[in-house]
Design a protein around this motif. Structure first.
Motif, short mmCIF file in Angstrom:
data_model
loop_
_atom_site.label_atom_id
_atom_site.label_comp_id
_atom_site.label_asym_id
_atom_site.label_seq_id
_atom_site.Cartn_x
_atom_site.Cartn_y
_atom_site.Cartn_z
N VAL C 689 0.69 -1.24 -0.03
CA VAL C 689 0.11 0.02 -0.04
C VAL C 689 1.02 1.33 0.17
O VAL C 689 0.63 2.13 -0.74
N PHE C 690 1.79 1.10 0.62
CA PHE C 690 2.92 2.22 0.73
C PHE C 690 3.41 2.56 -0.41
O PHE C 690 3.86 3.54 -1.04
N HIS C 691 3.85 1.39 -1.11
CA HIS C 691 4.56 1.39 -2.65
C HIS C 691 3.45 1.86 -3.56
O HIS C 691 4.04 2.72 -4.68
N ALA C 692 2.27 1.57 -3.33
CA ALA C 692 1.31 2.13 -4.50
C ALA C 692 0.81 3.67 -4.41
O ALA C 692 0.81 4.29 -5.07
N THR C 693 0.90 4.05 -2.86
CA THR C 693 0.34 5.30 -2.64
C THR C 693 1.36 6.46 -1.81
O THR C 693 0.78 7.62 -1.98
N GLY C 694 2.20 5.81 -1.33
CA GLY C 694 3.24 6.55 -0.54
C GLY C 694 3.01 7.16 0.72
O GLY C 694 3.22 7.72 1.46
N LYS C 695 1.60 6.46 1.12
CA LYS C 695 0.86 6.41 2.45
C LYS C 695 1.22 5.38 3.33
O LYS C 695 0.91 4.14 3.00
N ARG C 696 1.98 5.57 4.34
CA ARG C 696 2.46 4.46 5.37
C ARG C 696 1.29 4.60 6.24
O ARG C 696 1.11 5.37 7.05
N ILE C 697 0.78 3.26 6.28
CA ILE C 697 -0.51 3.14 7.28
C ILE C 697 0.09 2.32 8.46
O ILE C 697 0.34 1.27 8.15
N ARG C 698 0.11 2.69 9.56
CA ARG C 698 0.46 2.05 10.65
C ARG C 698 -0.43 1.59 11.83
O ARG C 698 -0.07 1.38 12.73
N GLU C 699 -1.74 1.67 11.33
CA GLU C 699 -2.78 1.17 12.12
C GLU C 699 -3.77 0.34 11.40
O GLU C 699 -4.35 0.95 10.24
N LEU C 700 -3.75 -1.07 11.52
CA LEU C 700 -4.87 -1.64 10.92
C LEU C 700 -6.21 -1.63 11.47
O LEU C 700 -6.45 -1.11 12.64
N PRO C 701 -7.16 -1.95 10.64
CA PRO C 701 -7.01 -2.45 9.26
C PRO C 701 -6.98 -1.31 8.29
O PRO C 701 -7.14 -0.16 8.75
#
Lengths: 340, 334, 708
Positions: C689-701
């Motif tokens: 997801v980070f690679h696709a968007t540049g957004k690092r999501i650190r909280e699931l889901p």
């Protein structure tokens, strides 16, 4: 010289050395002429479970002893003379058959002898005994016809000779009640897997619970009881629907097909075979619903070959928590002739 | 489930005669049986109308007429519906699961109850389930809840996809009562919660929906449903949009925009329609229209994202519809 | 010996499962069984002042309503909260510890009657203020002490602080994971049958029949031998069926009270409330690395929620102790006690939540150091377990990276986020390392050769959908050179030799070694009696004059095993596709490679792997049990609000089974495969997801709202 065994009295000793006397477990002692393991199968075991009892069968084929979840083991072979001796202790004459329920204290709770033999089989005789045991405490429930017959037979059970329980198929069918809420339930008829079954149900009963709890068709699964998982999928007039949100009363007049109605004898339905071959299952609990849904989906598609994406879309109402999804798609696609 | 009397109606008149305040009709059962088992709904009598001859899909006086008992799946796959009212087929196809679509009927779908979990849990404060007890969702967890049309008494979202499509199609609902049949434009069917969230629609307890007319409007055939949800299938909408318009000489003609998942009732976005009407399509126009569609939104902490999501959903539906009409016109419309 | 091990046989129980004849717990025929329905507490903390049961009792068919006021006192020993036993002390007092806690049980002759009567039970209570949010109460965190079967809660080697000071790249981030509910499709079910006052049979949907036996024996003051627990088929477990919960005790209590068998099946909402869950965690990861990305310091500090009355600690930090080579490492586990039900083991316990944090952080380090994520892991490869200071029994992770990367086409991956597109969609590629411990527990088995040539093999284990029936039959067939169809493997009954829980990926190894041992022993007994080298075993038995010849074997860990650190390893590569306007994350494809020693059946093993991956998709993207902090009640309490992945959420999944021979882990070289599919995948998805968007999501889901 035979003499009757009194209810409430201590049960006579079977005096069979091979039989370990476990004092703390109820026991059903049955005298029948000939008996083989598997003779009454699941029904007999269900009755034994219901009584929480082990069964000792004294018969011409030997003495068998087992709990409801054990393999039937022959613990002794008796000569006709020995057989007569043991029978005499329980007041069972040469031609007679009998069922005794002995509680964990060794006291006889139910005694039922019939000189003419047990009609309806051992399982039904034990069922009647169990009903008699319950008669004091249990209120009259929503009974199917067989249960009514049994219940009718149990009053004064310990004192009268049972002339036999009517097998369920002999029960007369009544006309179904179209629009009524009888206090004892709705009389309905359900056409399940090509067989018409008549029974009385609570108007609240779902088709799912009726299949599972009343008709012994437990292949249809309850996963959520809210229409959210697909495990209870059955075919109603050929269309896949959820039996948990279908009242049994509303399924009248429809042809109901469950997972039990899919195979032709030992020959699996191609969808069933495909699920086996492609390992389209793990725990297997969602599997009947998946298969019924897949069969319904292919019927909807007719001759059209579905793409994998269409299969996924068409199967999105069936949750599989084990995560067999890719294998389920593979199974469905391989179930049709002409596909790898 | 509370005990009830089960009655099977053989005619529409019999059904209507059996109706009353403690009585519910049951056909597909997908809402009623579920909520009865949860004891959220506790009718004393249920009238089984599933055997009534109300499942036809046929030509009516103003367009297609869909029987109240037509199954969702049957409507979705009807070639006339697909060709003339694609938004309806798409909305139905995006709803629930294949099994539920085989069970649920048009009439039942219209009157389905909210999925608010405080409504369904039988315990929490809920003015819809137990008037006067309050609204646990208002300051609770309300990610799925409405941003439009709510009140302090209720912010439960209306769950239907089909109703959103019907709103965009100006559908007319025909209702049979004890004395006569009357018609209700779909826009007048659903009520805002205000201070009586338990009163959800304008159909009386002794009235039965018999069919729904789909007028043959110029825009009906040029319509699209886009639904956004938390998983790819079998989920209620976070936001959905039913958009319908016809391009005439490069301009948007009469337009309809209805939203799902974001309103306390299926939400007609008339302001957005007004923005579009008569204008040549452009990204700016779409932006303006989708902003107008969410005008007046009152989001709370968990559902604030829905405002932006719904705007985007409208934009996507508009774009897809434009592309589709473009393709038909050989790309000349733009 | 004839090569049955390693063959992709069809699942032996599949036929029963596709025909609907496999009998799950609630389906076992028990005549005259009454139905019990649990009434749950409306409050999460406080006291029950009174329970009004008259209306319920007046309903037709109601046999009894048990409440704290009239329930029998359990004669057994005091519950041990460390063993999670306090939850079993049902209806013994007026105290409420968690919302939906059973405070009454209604027993009636039919399910419909029991359900409605349960709805009529009214509760008067005195509610105390509720604390049910980990975030808000993190200040109250206490050291977890120990991790139960997973050992110490903390570890330390080297000096993290000093090393951090020297690091070129420093990263400190907090990762949050949510409550995941197991949600097997088969709800928990128990049928209790008393045989007199001192003997009890329990049909239970459980992953551990012997555990249920022992717990019930203790609670009811019975001899364990007088409690028999049976579970022939289990409709999924995933951890929640690993230990008995309140309903098992209630079923037995109810059956005793009404003097007839009682069946109790949980409702789906109760599945969210009464049987544990994977707890919320807040994990702080600190990484220090040199210019090339080589780790010089790593710390992983986990805080997880727990109940106030029983103890469970989510062991998120375990893999961080050994997966990478690093001289300075600390890990810790703390808990916050809340007014909630007790969490429990959930498929891939610890590793699932823990690798999300660690492998997300490693991806962040890869970007900080501008090193390809696979290359970064190669640079940090550990050739021995630096935590236990032992060699690995086998570690084939390098081949996993290589084979999966090659198959995935990783070499074509541009480093820059947002640089891959397909049509209108953003495409992202992410990866993660994968690891899970290879465990073994004592187990016993009996092998019986019957006179007709049937080989009956018995062990009191469970098949929870993992393939136990099949692989144990294969091991037995192999050991005695008999055709697979002549083997009958029996399980799920405490009358059989004792075996451990089906959990922790340890059944194949634990029971497999026992089965192989019993069969070898039987072979040693039979072989000398053969008159010709190929004489059928049946002839030997027939000659003996006995109905059967049998051998029993009790297996324990080998001393050899203790010299090694035993883990399975793998690598997971994920492609996500994201519509930039409506960014619901779709999984485009997954390629994962696993090396887990001997694979008894590659077909059922593949199913285990893909099952783990599907779980990972759910945990990463879809599933969350949301708790209302005011009531502590789970709001997303059904399968409509709680989003288990559906068929359309899952693409075709490619699994590579990397050959690995592990000579140390046990005699058969089996490591177990049930959990490892969940390890790493969640981080690989987040990294993609980070690679696709540049957004690092650190909280699931990673739900759509987080990417708008």
């Amino acid at each position: 010289m035979t003499h009757a065994v009194a209810v409430g009295a201590r049960a006579p000793d079977l005096a069979l050395p091979a039989l370990v006397e476990t004092a703390d477990c109820p026991r059903v002692i049955a005298f029948v002429h000939r008996w083989h393991p598997g003779a009454d199968g699941a029904a007999l075991r269900a009755e034994l479970r219901g009584l929480g009892a082990e069964l000792v069968v004294v018969s011409g084929t030997g003495v068998w002893a087992f709990g409801p979840d054990d393999h039937a083991e022959r613990v002794a072979l008796l000569s006709p003379r020995q057989l007569a001796t043991v029978g005499a202790r329980f007041g069972v004459s040469g031609r007679g058959e009998a069922v005794f329920v002995v509680d964990e204290h060794g006291l006889v709770r139910i005694a039922h002898r019939s000189d003419a033999g047990l009609a309806g089989g051992l399982a039904d005789a034990i069922a009647a005994a169990a009903q008699a045991m319950l008669a004091d405490s249990a209120p009259a429930g929503m009974l199917d016809r067989r249960e009514w017959n049994l219940a009718a037979l149990v009053s004064g059970f310990a004192f009268v000779f049972l002339t036999g329980c009517k097998p369920r198929d002999r029960a007369q069918r009544e006309a179904p009640v179209e629009a009524a809420a009888l206090p004892e339930g709705l009389a309905i008829e359900l056409d399940v897997n090509g067989k018409v079954r008549a029974l009385r149900v609570d108007p609240r009963a779902s088709l799912l619970d009726t299949l599972r709890e009343r008709l012994g068709l437990t292949g249809t699964k309850k996963g959520c009881d809210m229409g959210q998982c697909g495990a209870c999928t059955v075919l109603l007039d050929g269309e896949r629907m959820l039996s948990c949100l279908t009242l049994a009363a509303m399924a009248q007049g429809k042809k109901i097909v469950t997972i039990e109605g899919l195979a032709q004898g030992d020959e699996l339905h191609p969808m069933q075979r495909a699920f086996v071959e492609r390992d389209g299952l793990q725990c297997g609990y969602c599997t009947p619903g998946q298969i019924m849904s897949a069969v319904g989906m292919l019927a909807e598609a007719g001759d059209r070959q579905l793409t994998d994406a269409e299969v996924r879309h068409g199967m999105s109402g069936n949750l599989c928590r084990c995560g067999a999804y890719p294998n389920i798609v593979a199974a469905i696609q391989s179930s049709r002739p002409g596909r790898p | 489930m509370q005990p009830f009397t089960y009655v099977r109606a053989r005619t529409v008149d019999e059904a209507v005669a059996a109706a009353g305040s403690d009585t519910r009709f049951v056909a597909g059962g997908t809402t009623l049986v579920d909520l009865m088992r949860l004891e959220v709904m506790t009718p004393r009598t249920i009238v089984d109308i599933s055997g009534l001859p109300l499942d036809a899909i046929e030509e009516g006086p103003t367009g297609l007429r869909v029987g109240a008992l037509a199954r969702n799946s049957a409507v979705a796959r009807d070639p006339r519906v697909r060709a003339r009212y694609p938004v309806l087929a798409q909305a139905l196809e995006s709803g629930a699961s294949p099994q539920l679509r085989n069970m649920a009927t048009v009439g039942g779908n219209l009157l389905q109850r909210t999925r608010c979990s405080y409504f369904r849990d039988g315990v929490s404060a809920c003015n819809k389930r137990a008037p006067g007890t309050g609204c646990a969702a208002f300051d609770g967890y309300h990610r799925m809840h409405a941003v439009l049309g709510g009140s302090e008494h209720c912010i439960a979202a209306h769950p239907s996809d089909m109703a959103v499509a019907l709103l965009a199609l100006d559908a007319i609902v025909h209702v049979r009562g004890p004395l006569a049949t009357r018609t209700v434009p779909i826009a007048d069917l659903f009520l805002l919660p205000k201070d009586t969230p338990h009163v959800e629609h304008t159909i009386g307890a002794n009235e039965l929906i018999v069919h729904v007319d789909l007028p043959a409007t110029p825009f009906a055939a040029h319509s699209r449903y886009v639904k956004v949800r938390d998983r790819s299938e079998f989920a209620f909408a976070l936001a959905s949009a039913a958009v319908a318009f016809e391009l005439r000489s490069g301009r948007v003609g009469e337009a309809r925009i209805a939203l799902g998942g974001v309103g306390t009732r299926p939400w007609r976005a008339r302001e957005a329609e007004a923005v579009l009407a008569g204008q040549p399509p452009s990204p700016e126009l779409v932006k303006k229209a989708s902003a107008a569609a969410l005008e007046g939104a009152r989001p709370r902490k968990d559902n604030a994202f829905k405002v932006e999501l719904a705007r985007r959903t409208v934009a996507r539906a508009f774009e897809e519809l434009l592309v589709a009409q473009d393709a038909k016109d050989g790309g000349g419309a733009r | 010996m004839k090569g049955d091990i390693g063959k992709p046989f069809d699942r032996i129980d599949a036929r029963a499962k596709v025909t609907g004849t496999a009998t799950y717990t609630s389906e076992i025929g028990v005549a005259n069984a009454a139905h019990a329905v649990i009434v749950g507490s409306p409050i999460a903390r406080g006291r029950i002042l009174g329970i009004e049961t008259a209306a319920a009792q007046q309903q037709a068919g109601v046999l009894a309503v048990l409440t704290p006021a009239n329930a029998p006192q359990l004669p057994g020993a005091a519950p041990d909260p460390k063993k999670g036993e306090r939850v079993l002390n049902v209806l013994q007092d007026d105290r409420v510890w968690y919302v939906d806690q059973p405070i009454a049980v209604v027993i009636a002759d039919t399910l419909e009657r029991a359900q409605h009567a349960a709805a009529l039970v009214a509760v008067k209570h005195e509610a105390a203020p509720v604390d049910a949010a980990l975030d808000a109460s993190i200040g109250r965190a206490i050291d977890a002490g120990d991790l139960g079967p997973n050992g110490k809660a903390s570890s330390a080697r080297g000096d993290v602080a000093s090393a951090m000071a020297t690091a070129t790249h420093r990263l400190e981030q907090v990762y949050r994971t949510q409550i995941q509910a197991h949600n097997p499709i088969e709800p928990h079910a128990t049928t209790a049958v008393w045989h007199g006052d001192n003997r009890l049979t329990i049909y239970d949907a459980t992953q551990g029949i012997f555990n249920v036996r022992d717990v019930l024996a203790k609670r009811f003051g019975l001899e364990p031998k007088n409690v028999r627990v049976i579970s022939h088929y289990l409709g999924g477990g995933f951890g929640c069926k690993g230990s008995p919960w309140s309903h098992v005790v209630l079923a037995a209590m109810a059956a005793r009270a009404v003097k007839r068998p009682v069946k109790l099946v949980l409702t789906r909402p109760q599945m969210f409330a009464l049987v544990g869950y994977r707890p919320t965690t807040i994990q702080r990861i600190t990484l220090g690395a040199d210019a090339r990305g080589k780790l010089v310091a790593l710390s992983h500090d986990t805080t997880a929620e727990c109940s106030r009355f029983d103890r469970f600690v989510e062991p998120s930090g375990l893999q961080s102790r050994h997966l990478y080579s690093c001289p300075n490492v600390t890990t810790s586990h703390r808990i916050v006690e809340l007014d909630v039900g007790t969490p429990t083991f959930t498929r891939g316990p610890g590793a699932t939540s823990g690798t999300f944090a660690l492998e997300s952080a490693m991806d962040e380090l890869a970007y900080a150091a501008n090193v390809d994520p696979v290359e970064l892991r190669l640079r940090n490869h550990a050739t021995r377990d630096e935590d236990e200071d032992k060699p690995y029994s086998a570690k084939t992770i390098l081949q996993c990276y290589a084979q999966a990367a090659q198959r995935f086409g990783w070499s074509k991956r541009p480093m820059k986020p947002g640089s891959l597109r397909d049509g209108g969609k953003l495409v992202g590629w992410g990866m993660a390392s994968v690891t899970y411990p290879a465990k073994q527990r004592p187990a016993a088995a009996t092998a019986r050769m019957l006179a007709d040539g049937t080989l009956v093999v018995q062990s009191g284990t469970q098949d929870i959908g993992t393939g136990t029936y099949t692989i144990m039959s294969q091991i037995a067939a192999d050991a005695l050179d008999v055709p697979l169809e002549r083997v009958r493997f029996e399980l799920g009954d405490t009358a059989l030799p004792e075996a451990p829980l089906s959990a922790g990926s340890m059944t194949a190894a634990s029971v497999g070694v026992a089965v192989a041992g019993a069969c070898a022993k039987l072979r040693a007994e039979l072989a000398p009696q053969r008159r010709a080298p190929d004489e059928p075993w049946a002839a030997v038995v027939a000659r003996s004059g006995k109905p059967e010849i049998l051998a029993t074997y009790a297996a324990v860990d080998s001393p050899e095993r203790a010299k090694y650190s035993c883990h399975s390893f793998g690598a997971c590569f994920v492609e996500v596709r994201i519509d930039p306007l409506l960014p619901l994350v779709e999984i485009g494809r997954i390629v994962a490679a696993y090396a887990a020693g001997t694979i008894v059946n590659p077909k059922t093993t593949r199913s285990q792997y893909i099952g783990g991956l599907v779980w990972g998709i759910g945990y990463a993207l879809r599933e969350v049990s949301v708790r209302d902090p005011r009531s502590a009640r789970i709001v997303t309490r059904d399968l409509s609000d709680y989003h288990v992945p559906v068929e359309t959420d899952v693409p075709d999944l490619e699994v590579i089974q990397v050959d690995e021979v592990d000579r140390h882990v046990n005699e058969l070289g089996i490591k177990g495969v049930g959990e490892i599919g969940m390890s790493g995948v969640t981080a690989a998805i987040a990294n993609a997801v980070f690679h696709a968007t540049g957004k690092r999501i650190r909280e699931l889901p990673i739900t759509i709202d987080k990417l708008l």
